[in-house]
Enzyme design. Structure first.
Site, PDB file in Angstrom:
ATOM      1  N   ASP A 172      40.932  52.029  66.800  1.00 38.55           N
ATOM      2  CA  ASP A 172      42.297  51.630  67.151  1.00 38.55           C
ATOM      3  C   ASP A 172      43.329  52.471  66.393  1.00 38.55           C
ATOM      4  OD1 ASP A 172      44.178  50.161  68.499  1.00 38.55           O
ATOM      5  OD2 ASP A 172      44.053  48.403  67.189  1.00 38.55           O
TER       6      ASP A 172
ATOM      7  N   TRP B   4      49.493  56.651  65.900  1.00 38.21           N
ATOM      8  CA  TRP B   4      49.301  57.965  65.274  1.00 38.21           C
ATOM      9  C   TRP B   4      50.189  59.004  65.979  1.00 38.21           C
ATOM     10  CZ3 TRP B   4      47.657  62.879  66.607  1.00 38.21           C
ATOM     11  CH2 TRP B   4      47.175  63.702  65.572  1.00 38.21           C
TER      12      TRP B   4
ATOM     13  N   HIS C 206      45.228  59.787  71.863  1.00 38.67           N
ATOM     14  CA  HIS C 206      43.874  59.611  72.415  1.00 38.67           C
ATOM     15  C   HIS C 206      43.109  60.932  72.332  1.00 38.67           C
ATOM     16  CE1 HIS C 206      45.040  55.676  73.578  1.00 38.67           C
ATOM     17  NE2 HIS C 206      45.798  56.029  74.588  1.00 38.67           N
TER      18      HIS C 206
ATOM     19  N   THR D 261      38.384  45.625  78.805  1.00 39.77           N
ATOM     20  CA  THR D 261      38.804  45.046  80.089  1.00 39.77           C
ATOM     21  C   THR D 261      40.328  44.877  80.091  1.00 39.77           C
ATOM     22  OG1 THR D 261      36.727  43.806  80.120  1.00 39.77           O
ATOM     23  CG2 THR D 261      38.440  43.083  81.637  1.00 39.77           C
TER      24      THR D 261
ATOM     25  N   ASN E 128      42.492  46.606  78.539  1.00 39.11           N
ATOM     26  CA  ASN E 128      43.203  47.889  78.574  1.00 39.11           C
ATOM     27  C   ASN E 128      43.587  48.298  80.002  1.00 39.11           C
ATOM     28  OD1 ASN E 128      41.304  49.284  75.787  1.00 39.11           O
ATOM     29  ND2 ASN E 128      43.323  48.341  75.767  1.00 39.11           N
ATOM     30  N   TRP E 129      42.961  47.667  81.016  1.00 41.85           N
ATOM     31  CA  TRP E 129      43.361  47.948  82.411  1.00 41.85           C
ATOM     32  C   TRP E 129      44.801  47.513  82.666  1.00 41.85           C
ATOM     33  CZ3 TRP E 129      40.663  51.335  84.906  1.00 41.85           C
ATOM     34  CH2 TRP E 129      39.260  51.390  84.792  1.00 41.85           C
TER      35      TRP E 129
ATOM     36  N   ARG F  50      47.296  48.320  80.859  1.00 43.99           N
ATOM     37  CA  ARG F  50      48.234  49.335  80.336  1.00 43.99           C
ATOM     38  C   ARG F  50      48.896  50.091  81.490  1.00 43.99           C
ATOM     39  NH1 ARG F  50      46.069  51.809  74.612  1.00 43.99           N
ATOM     40  NH2 ARG F  50      45.690  49.777  73.665  1.00 43.99           N
TER      41      ARG F  50
ATOM     42  N   ARG G  29      41.661  41.804  63.938  1.00 45.07           N
ATOM     43  CA  ARG G  29      41.165  40.962  65.031  1.00 45.07           C
ATOM     44  C   ARG G  29      40.013  41.676  65.720  1.00 45.07           C
ATOM     45  NH1 ARG G  29      46.482  42.227  66.409  1.00 45.07           N
ATOM     46  NH2 ARG G  29      46.652  43.991  67.836  1.00 45.07           N
TER      47      ARG G  29
END
Ligand code: IPE
Ligand code: IPE
Ligand code: MG
Length: 251
Positions: free
Chosen positions: A22, A27, A39, A68, A70-71, A73, A198
């Site tokens: 993460d 960054w 990324h 799952t 992240n879909w 975004r 988390r």
């Protein structure tokens, strides 16, 4: 000065390390760049971590690459991430073979774009006979998704009269999880980068007794030394599994 690597007891290595990679977006933001640059920069961290783990003799490493959730975004970020995945997997297959590393994947892989799914399968097939270490990519993965898949599997067995509901054991259930189906043991150590505390729907059942390690390092900055530090920290802990300290340490 003693190298951090020399502090690692090679006889007490975690068999399986799972990592929630993460902090790529933050960054990039710190550098005034787009999230996708973060990324892209995370790929080097993946390479370094995989190499370091294999060199040490770790048998399994699982990387949480896309959840799952992240879909949800923005589409351009998802598209860029999927493209990055296709390119990276294709490019790295040769290195995986040179290093005798087997690639496998967990998650709802059929939901990935077609080219991504095909490339992934090609790389999985091409590295299937490698034996030094297994690299598990969690893609379009969430633990609740996986658990429901296992429940469906068990329900089907009940319907087929292969098992009686009152006889269902923990092992029957865990045998239906995607990790078990691939022969992957539960993680001993779970690392999360970027100062978040988390689990984000990752391997909920499998980490029941994993040691948790959190680091403020953002994923694109994660290097071999960071992995060594996590392992040294892990090796200082006493894993009691519910027992007392005295029971663990025979006199
Ligand atoms: C992790 O970095 C990579 C993925 C979840 C795909 P993030 O993209 O979540 O980066 P942050 O958390 O926004 O910094
Ligand atoms: C978890 O990171 C998923 C991956 C690393 C692939 P996220 O950045 O998506 O997690 P949350 O949403 O902050 O919990
Ligand atoms: Mg994040």
């Amino acid at each position: 000065m003693i190298d951090l690597k020399d502090k690692i007891d090679l006889n007490k290595l975690p068999q399986h390390i799972a990592i929630i990679m993460d902090g790529n977006g933050r960054w990039a933001k710190k550098r005034g760049k787009l999230r996708i640059f973060g990324h892209e920069s995370g790929v080097k961290a993946v390479r370094e971590t995989t190499e370091a783990a294999a060199e040490l003799g770790i048998k399994y490493i699982t990387l949480y690459a896309f959840s799952t959730e992240n879909w949800d975004r923005p589409k351009y970020e998802i598209d860029a991430l999927m493209q990055l995945l296709v390119n990276t997997i294709s490019k790295e297959t040769k290195t995986l073979n040179e290093n005798n590393i087997k690639l496998v994947a967990i998650g709802d892989l059929k939901s990935l774009p077609k080219d991504c799914y095909q490339n992934l399968n090609k790389s999985i097939e091409n590295t299937a006979n490698n034996t030094r270490m297994t690299l598990v990519l969690a893609l379009s993965y969430s633990s609740k998704w996986e658990i429901i898949e296992a429940v469906k599997n068990i329900a089907q067995k009940v319907q087929n009269n292969q098992i009686l509901p009152q006889n269902i054991t923990q092992n029957d259930f865990s045998d239906c999880l995607s990790t078990s189906l691939l022969g992957i043991p539960d993680p001993d150590l779970l690392i999360r980068t970027s100062d978040e505390y988390r689990i984000s729907n990752f391997l909920l059942w499998q980490i029941a007794y994993a040691e948790l390690y959190f680091t403020p390092t953002l994923w694109p900055d994660f290097r071999k030394e960071d992995l060594y530090e996590a392992i040294v920290n892990y090796q200082k802990r006493e894993r009691r599994f519910g027992k007392t300290s005295e029971q663990i340490k025979p006199i």
